[in-house]
Scaffold this motif. Structure first.
Motif, mmCIF file in Angstrom:
data_model
loop_
_atom_site.group_PDB
_atom_site.id
_atom_site.type_symbol
_atom_site.label_atom_id
_atom_site.label_comp_id
_atom_site.label_asym_id
_atom_site.label_seq_id
_atom_site.Cartn_x
_atom_site.Cartn_y
_atom_site.Cartn_z
ATOM 1 N N TYR A 70 44.995 47.800 37.041
ATOM 2 C CA TYR A 70 43.063 47.093 37.799
ATOM 3 C C TYR A 70 42.062 47.870 37.284
ATOM 4 O O TYR A 70 42.169 49.580 38.432
ATOM 5 C CB TYR A 70 43.168 46.150 38.657
ATOM 6 N N GLU A 91 41.672 43.580 34.208
ATOM 7 C CA GLU A 91 42.936 43.780 33.548
ATOM 8 C C GLU A 91 42.961 45.173 32.839
ATOM 9 O O GLU A 91 42.451 44.806 31.807
ATOM 10 C CB GLU A 91 44.070 42.664 32.932
ATOM 11 N N SER A 111 41.647 39.718 34.733
ATOM 12 C CA SER A 111 40.388 39.988 34.623
ATOM 13 C C SER A 111 40.052 38.817 36.040
ATOM 14 O O SER A 111 39.857 37.891 35.961
ATOM 15 C CB SER A 111 39.556 40.656 34.167
#
Length: 363
Positions: free
Chosen positions: A31, A40, A93
């Motif tokens: 990340y 992500e 994400s």
């Protein structure tokens, strides 16, 4: 589809970011930490350290990093370090609320893209023990293409190669939405309130992104990856032209003249800009992409004339195409036969990958 609003998702995913999904062997997930939230980043890095540029894959609207899994496996097996990012509200994400995402600007999403590129530059610098950050080759699909042209034109990043991969041109994108022209008036109110209404069913995803003979399970596999809602500002801000051409070309580095040989093609300039079209794309159609290529060729030669590209003279750039006499050096254009808009997710996705590979090998 009168009851469309009731089958679409309006709530923020929970947990946030969503639970991680399994990845193929050789691909890892990390990340990128940003002030807004974690993004992500998928990576496929070869064990051997070969002198090949890192490839950074940028997805389009409703997409995510995982739409590039086949390409990442393909290119990493050939020695290319591969990375793919999911912007906010996509993939693994972090997600903002429905209405916050609805009004998220192109610039904000562009900052996510730039944060991902900066993180990869640092990773590659450390991996190669290089004195400076290693620039990426940016490969951008659909609306991600428009986003990439935006951040390049604003000087938010610099790359050593750029592929507009069935990407929305930045010279005005109205023509990319004519496929939905007839259904737009009927679905106007739904479309106004929910960005995914025109991609709410498997058939809608199939018609927009694939060829008619694509098996339904293949369509469903992509449908599973699509984000539940999207920014409306992002595409709306790209309807009108927002680049000049030279402002994008000048942010690509590494231009150089070359001698003719079998591996790198005829003498001239290394083509660090590739415009790629899909034969059966109903959104970024081949005529739309060819027009973009012509505009960027003109921009390339303008940059050469005014001295914006180090190491390239006008004499170097004067190479004509035998077919129609157009100056084509610096900007390549290709059509992938038999595929639709989501080239990387088709059954025969290798067709597009092979074209990109031939281009990448010349960088």
């Amino acid at each position: 589809m009168p009851f469309g609003p009731f089958i679409l998702q309006w709530r923020t995913p929970s947990p946030n970011p969503p639970k991680s999904t399994d990845l193929p062997s050789g691909i890892t997930r990390t990340y990128v930490q940003t002030p807004s939230g974690p993004l992500e980043l998928l990576s496929a890095v070869p064990f051997s350290l070969k002198d090949k540029p890192p490839l950074f894959f940028a997805h389009g609207g409703f997409g995510c990093a995982s739409v590039w899994l086949s390409y990442m496996t393909y290119f990493s097996s050939r020695g290319y370090p591969c990375y793919a990012l999911s912007y906010r509200g996509h993939g693994g994400s972090w997600y903002s609320s429905f209405w916050q995402m609805y009004f998220t600007s192109r610039h904000a999403i562009g900052e996510d893209l730039v944060a991902g590129i900066a993180a990869v530059e640092k990773l590659e610098q450390e991996r190669r023990k290089a004195a400076e950050k290693v620039k990426v080759v940016l490969i951008s699909h659909s609306a991600g293409g428009a986003l990439s042209q935006y951040v390049l034109s604003k000087g938010m990043c610099t790359v050593q190669g750029f592929c507009l991969f069935a990407g929305v041109p930045a010279f005005g994108s109205w023509s990319c939405y004519t496929f939905w022209l007839l259904s737009a008036p009927i679905n106007f109110y739904y479309r106004f309130f929910h960005s995914r209404y025109l991609l709410a069913t498997t058939k809608q995803v199939h018609d927009a992104f694939f060829t008619t003979d694509t098996p339904t399970p293949v369509v469903k596999e992509l449908e599973r990856l699509l984000s539940p809602y999207e920014s409306m500002c992002w595409p709306m801000q790209g309807l009108q032209p927002f680049v000049t051409g030279p402002d994008v070309v000048s942010r690509i580095t590494g231009w150089r003249s070359r001698d003719g040989d079998k591996s790198h093609g005829p003498a001239g300039i290394t083509p660090r800009f590739l415009v790629l079209a899909a034969e059966h794309d109903v959104l970024c159609t081949p005529p739309v992409m060819e027009d973009a290529a012509k505009r960027y060729r003109a921009a390339f030669h303008h940059c050469v004339r005014v001295g914006k590209l180090d190491g390239v003279s006008e004499h170097d750039a004067r190479v004509e195409d035998d077919k129609d006499g157009e100056l084509r050096d610096g900007v390549a254009y290709a059509i992938v036969k038999g595929l639709g808009h989501h080239l990387q997710n088709h059954v025969d996705w290798e067709r597009g990958a092979e074209v990109v590979l031939r281009w990448a090998e010349r960088l």
